[in-house]
Design a protein around this motif. Structure first.
Motif, PDB file in Angstrom:
ATOM      1  N   UNK A   1     -16.071  36.415  74.966  1.00  0.00           N
ATOM      2  CA  UNK A   1     -14.919  35.827  75.642  1.00  0.00           C
ATOM      3  C   UNK A   1     -15.328  34.466  76.188  1.00  0.00           C
ATOM      4  N   UNK A   2     -14.545  33.445  75.843  1.00  0.00           N
ATOM      5  CA  UNK A   2     -14.818  32.072  76.262  1.00  0.00           C
ATOM      6  C   UNK A   2     -13.552  31.520  76.906  1.00  0.00           C
ATOM      7  N   UNK A   3     -13.681  30.945  78.104  1.00  0.00           N
ATOM      8  CA  UNK A   3     -12.547  30.320  78.781  1.00  0.00           C
ATOM      9  C   UNK A   3     -12.904  28.868  79.055  1.00  0.00           C
TER      10      UNK A   3
ATOM     11  N   UNK B   1     -13.603  23.644  72.393  1.00  0.00           N
ATOM     12  CA  UNK B   1     -13.340  24.016  73.778  1.00  0.00           C
ATOM     13  C   UNK B   1     -14.591  23.786  74.604  1.00  0.00           C
ATOM     14  N   UNK B   2     -14.444  23.093  75.729  1.00  0.00           N
ATOM     15  CA  UNK B   2     -15.539  22.957  76.690  1.00  0.00           C
ATOM     16  C   UNK B   2     -15.464  24.139  77.639  1.00  0.00           C
ATOM     17  N   UNK B   3     -16.514  24.971  77.640  1.00  0.00           N
ATOM     18  CA  UNK B   3     -16.520  26.177  78.464  1.00  0.00           C
ATOM     19  C   UNK B   3     -17.933  26.497  78.908  1.00  0.00           C
ATOM     20  N   UNK B   4     -18.093  26.763  80.178  1.00  0.00           N
ATOM     21  CA  UNK B   4     -19.377  27.181  80.746  1.00  0.00           C
ATOM     22  C   UNK B   4     -20.530  26.278  80.309  1.00  0.00           C
ATOM     23  N   UNK B   5     -20.296  24.965  80.311  1.00  0.00           N
ATOM     24  CA  UNK B   5     -21.336  24.008  79.978  1.00  0.00           C
ATOM     25  C   UNK B   5     -21.666  23.899  78.503  1.00  0.00           C
ATOM     26  N   UNK B   6     -20.817  24.448  77.658  1.00  0.00           N
ATOM     27  CA  UNK B   6     -21.055  24.424  76.221  1.00  0.00           C
ATOM     28  C   UNK B   6     -19.765  24.025  75.508  1.00  0.00           C
ATOM     29  N   UNK B   7     -19.902  23.334  74.393  1.00  0.00           N
ATOM     30  CA  UNK B   7     -18.730  22.976  73.580  1.00  0.00           C
ATOM     31  C   UNK B   7     -18.683  23.912  72.382  1.00  0.00           C
TER      32      UNK B   7
END
Length: 123
Positions: free
Chosen positions: A41-43, A60-66
């Protein structure tokens, strides 16, 4: 100007092969390169969107990762309510799917929720 005729089998075969070679590669690929044993799950926020076949894709940019996210074909996206506007740049999304076994920043998305609203099943 004389138009070539394709009456002989070798010429017909050559014409078919040439036509096939000139088309873009649109064959559907398998999903075996995604780890279906570990749902992910990525938000995050959509920073790039390509709403085109064979599959819509977003970054998507999420939790410091693209993340590079492979969505469904456009016709399926639209029929289920995931329109181009809903996956546009700037939208907040939650993606549920499977991570690629080959690319650490890629995932195949099974469902998407946009701006905390409706969840759309893509498969």
């Amino acid at each position: 100007m004389h138009q070539p005729t394709f009456r002989s089998k070798p010429l017909r075969l050559a014409a078919v092969l040439l036509a096939m070679a000139s088309l873009p590669a649109i064959a559907h690929h398998g999903w075996s390169t995604y780890d279906q044993t570990k749902p992910l799950t990525v938000t995050g926020k959509v920073v790039e969107s390509h709403y085109e076949n064979p599959h819509a894709t977003i970054r998507v940019d999420a939790q410091g990762k693209r993340w590079f996210a492979v969505l469904a074909p456009v016709s399926r996206m639209e029929s289920r309510g995931a329109t181009q506007e809903k996956v546009a740049v700037g939208k907040q999304v939650t993606l549920v799917g499977y991570q690629s076994k080959e690319k650490a920043d890629e995932m195949r998305v099974e469902r998407i929720t946009v701006d905390g609203g409706q969840t759309v099943e893509l498969r």
